[in-house]
Structures are given as structure tokens and as C-alpha cells.
Design a protein around this motif. Structure first.
Motif, PDB file in Angstrom:
ATOM      1  N   ARG A 110     -10.629  -8.858  29.420  1.00 17.95           N
ATOM      2  CA  ARG A 110     -11.547  -9.743  28.723  1.00 17.95           C
ATOM      3  C   ARG A 110     -12.834  -9.012  28.361  1.00 17.95           C
ATOM      4  O   ARG A 110     -13.202  -8.016  28.976  1.00 17.95           O
ATOM      5  N   ARG A 111     -13.474  -9.548  27.349  1.00 22.30           N
ATOM      6  CA  ARG A 111     -14.746  -8.988  26.901  1.00 22.30           C
ATOM      7  C   ARG A 111     -15.881  -9.811  27.488  1.00 22.30           C
ATOM      8  O   ARG A 111     -15.870 -11.034  27.405  1.00 22.30           O
ATOM      9  N   LEU A 112     -16.853  -9.132  28.063  1.00 21.62           N
ATOM     10  CA  LEU A 112     -18.031  -9.810  28.566  1.00 21.62           C
ATOM     11  C   LEU A 112     -19.236  -9.430  27.722  1.00 21.62           C
ATOM     12  O   LEU A 112     -19.331  -8.316  27.217  1.00 21.62           O
ATOM     13  N   HIS A 113     -20.154 -10.378  27.594  1.00 21.20           N
ATOM     14  CA  HIS A 113     -21.403 -10.100  26.896  1.00 21.20           C
ATOM     15  C   HIS A 113     -22.366  -9.399  27.851  1.00 21.20           C
ATOM     16  O   HIS A 113     -22.361  -9.621  29.053  1.00 21.20           O
ATOM     17  N   ASP A 142     -14.715  -1.627  36.459  1.00 23.36           N
ATOM     18  CA  ASP A 142     -13.456  -1.224  37.057  1.00 23.36           C
ATOM     19  C   ASP A 142     -12.578  -2.442  37.272  1.00 23.36           C
ATOM     20  O   ASP A 142     -13.042  -3.583  37.303  1.00 23.36           O
ATOM     21  N   THR A 143     -11.304  -2.174  37.467  1.00 28.06           N
ATOM     22  CA  THR A 143     -10.367  -3.253  37.757  1.00 28.06           C
ATOM     23  C   THR A 143     -10.720  -3.913  39.084  1.00 28.06           C
ATOM     24  O   THR A 143     -11.001  -3.240  40.072  1.00 28.06           O
ATOM     25  N   HIS A 144     -10.706  -5.243  39.105  1.00 27.17           N
ATOM     26  CA  HIS A 144     -10.987  -5.967  40.331  1.00 27.17           C
ATOM     27  C   HIS A 144     -10.243  -7.294  40.298  1.00 27.17           C
ATOM     28  O   HIS A 144      -9.677  -7.680  39.271  1.00 27.17           O
ATOM     29  N   SER A 195     -12.205  -4.639  31.702  1.00 29.27           N
ATOM     30  CA  SER A 195     -12.840  -4.855  30.403  1.00 29.27           C
ATOM     31  C   SER A 195     -11.848  -4.609  29.275  1.00 29.27           C
ATOM     32  O   SER A 195     -10.950  -3.774  29.370  1.00 29.27           O
ATOM     33  N   LEU A 196     -12.010  -5.328  28.209  1.00 20.76           N
ATOM     34  CA  LEU A 196     -11.140  -5.240  27.042  1.00 20.76           C
ATOM     35  C   LEU A 196     -11.473  -3.982  26.253  1.00 20.76           C
ATOM     36  O   LEU A 196     -12.628  -3.764  25.876  1.00 20.76           O
TER      37      LEU A 196
END
Length: 332
Positions: A34-37, A47-49, A59-60
Motif C-alpha cells: 500500500r501507498r502511504l502519504h 520494511d515488511t511488517h 510500501s507500494l
């Protein structure tokens, strides 16, 4: 769907059931991108969590964002390095057509084919706010999804403001969106103002009339008209106080917990809702609980503070709201 009967759901039993289900969730093999602002309270995902719903996420990659995707759920964790290499190759300067040509090139398409063969949900950005979205999504469908031949996917689309585009452009993207149904379930989500504007476009109405002042039966008829016209599996129309879901089998209304208007219009609001909605889908919840989970994740991320963190506290506050006299009468 021949009648205008709308079932008003009591959120209480749905929330109680979700609390049980969420507490017993095992860690999922799925992988969520997913994309975060940058201004979100959670910061950027480096990192993957494991997120609050037991799904591994990261993150995308930029290349997916550039073709108008806001999130993807994969069946299992995948190597993202080919996507990151594609992201590095995106033209950083020059005309927009050069960038679009790169994003629809054979090199990008080949990598996306092998990557999206493992996906199960794809949620898209607001169409009206993304230049060239129709071309990009058409290329994704014809060059990637169809050749892979994958079925049973979940697609979630937002149109944004249809009055900002011409009629033929709206008709074109609706045709493209309906073609995605060949490979799975298509959900179109609109806020109530966007829904009224889409109804205007589809019916040749030029004088804008805000939702404010319109009676609910007339609004409902407009939403049903939209659903019957756009040929998708689900239409979701939401306001600050409720969410309505239209399918071929049923029409339901779910009262929402009231939120501050600043949360409703925040840049990350739709991403947060989609996170919960998509994860509900891969957790194989029914569609009403997917809707509720989307609202819960959105609300918990918006209202979270140090004293009341997390989705369970938010569910509790929603349940408290249901005890208010002006809300209780709806379900008696």
C-alpha cells in the motif's frame, strides 16, 4: 435487483462478531502493498511488517503507483526488486506522454504479468485525478491481466469527480471498468457528492444540485439508477453518517460512527478504508463485514491517540455511539 427496498443494518451485532473474528485471526500468508502519504501519523513503511490485521505489508513500488494503483494484495510475499528496478527507469523529466509510453511498454508489461499472476485484490486511485488513467488501466487489463488469465480477482475503483471530465471520457472509463468483471468482482466506491455528479453525467443533467436538501428516497433512486447503469458487481456510496452497498442480491445501509470532517477529507482517508476492505476480502469475510472493517480501519487510524490506540478501542467507541437515543430508534 428489481425493488427499491433498502435493508437498514444494525451495526451492533456486526461489530460484536468482528471483534470475535479479529481476536482469533491467525497470521495470514498474504502480502499487502500500500501507498502511504508522507503526513500520515504512521509514517512511511520502510520494511515488511505485520499490520494490525495480521497481514504482512510493505510500501507500494512507485511503478504500480504511477499506473494508478493504490494497493495490491498478493497470495504470498513476492520479490519486489524487479518492480523497484522498473520504478528507477520511470522518466523523471520530459513530457507526460513519454512516461505513459514507458508504463505501457513491453518491458513493464512483462514484469507485471509475472507479478500480478499472484495477486488477489487490486485497488485503484481516483480516476478523475490521474492523467491518462483510462489508457493505463486499459493497457493493464489487456496487456497484463487478460494474458495471465487469472480469475477470481477483486477490483476496487474510485472515480473521483466525474464533472471534471467530459462525457465521452466518463463513458469510456465505465466501459473499461466493466471489462475488469471478466476476471473477478468489481466494486465502485463513491462519496455522496461524487455519486450525485455521476448521476448527472449519466442522465444529461447540467444544473448541479448538492446532496444537501435532497430527500433520502430521491437520493436512493439516483444511486440505484447508477448501479443499474454502470454494470459492476457492487456500488458503494458513503456519506459522513452512513454507507450504502448495492449488489444484484441486496441493498443495505450501515450507519457509520460520526467522524471529524478533517478526517473524512484527509489525503490518506480512502487508502485506510481500502486497507480494511481489501483485507476483509482476503480474510473471506462477507461483504458487509468487509465494509465495516474498512470503516473501522479508517476510523481507528484517524482517531487513534496514545490513550485509545487500535482497532478494538475504535470498535468500542463505535458501539458506545450506537447507544445514543437518536441512533437506537433506527434498529427497534
Amino acid at each position: 435487483m428489481e425493488t427499491l427496498n433498502l435493508e437498514i443494518l444494525n451495526p451492533g451485532p456486526i461489530l460484536a462478531d468482528l471483534k470475535i473474528k479479529l481476536r482469533t485471526l491467525a497470521e495470514s500468508p498474504h502480502f499487502y502493498l500500500r501507498r502511504l502519504h508522507a503526513n500520515t501519523s504512521q509514517g512511511l513503511i520502510a520494511d515488511t511488517h505485520i499490520n494490525e490485521l495480521g497481514i504482512r505489508e510493505s510500501s507500494l513500488p512507485a511503478v504500480l503507483h504511477m499506473i494508478g494503483i493504490r494497493s495490491i494484495t498478493l497470495n504470498a510475499q513476492q520479490d519486489l526488486s524487479p518492480l523497484h528496478r522498473l520504478s528507477e527507469g520511470i522518466p523523471s523529466a520530459g513530457c507526460e506522454q513519454d512516461r505513459r509510453r514507458y508504463l505501457t511498454s513491453d518491458a513493464v508489461t512483462h514484469v507485471l504479468q509475472s507479478f500480478l499472476a499472484h495477486c488477489c485484490t487490486i485497488a485503484f486511485e481516483d480516476w478523475a485525478g490521474l492523467s491518462g488513467a483510462s489508457e493505463l488501466w486499459s493497457s493493464l487489463l489487456r496487456g497484463v491481466i487478460r494474458p495471465v488469465g487469472k480469475q477470481g480477482l477483486e477490483f476496487i475503483f474510485y472515480l473521483g469527480d466525474p464533472l471534471s471530465r467530459r462525457l465521452f471520457q466518463v463513458e469510456e472509463v465505465l466501459d473499461i471498468i466493466s471489462e475488469f468483471a471478466e476476471h473477478g468482482q468489481v466494486t465502485v466506491a463513491l462519496d455522496e457528492e461524487e455519486a450525485i455528479k455521476l448521476w448527472m453525467v449519466l442522465n444529461g443533467v447540467h444544473e448541479y444540485s448538492s446532496v444537501t436538501g435532497q430527500v433520502f428516497p430521491d437520493l436512493k433512486r439516483k444511486y440505484v439508477s447508477i448501479f443499474r447503469t454502470i454494470l459492476v458487481d457492487r456500488l458503494l456510496v458513503y456519506s459522513a453518517t452512513q454507507a450504502m452497498l448495492f449488489t444484484r442480491q441486496a441493498q443495505v445501509l450501515l450507519a457509520r460512527k460520526k467522524m471529524a470532517s478533517s478526517f473524512e477529507i484527509a489525503p490518506e482517508a480512502r487508502e485506510s478504508f481500502i486497507d480494511g476492505f481489501c483485507i476483509g476480502l482476503v480474510r473471506q469475510l462477507d461483504i458487509v463485514r468487509c465494509l465495516a472493517l474498512g470503516l473501522i480501519v479508517f476510523g481507528s487510524r484517524s482517531e487513534t491517540d496514545e490513550k485509545q490506540p487500535g482497532i478494538f478501542s475504535y470498535i468500542g467507541r463505535w458501539e458506545e455511539d450506537l447507544q445514543q437515543q437518536e441512533i437506537m430508534y433506527l434498529y427497534q
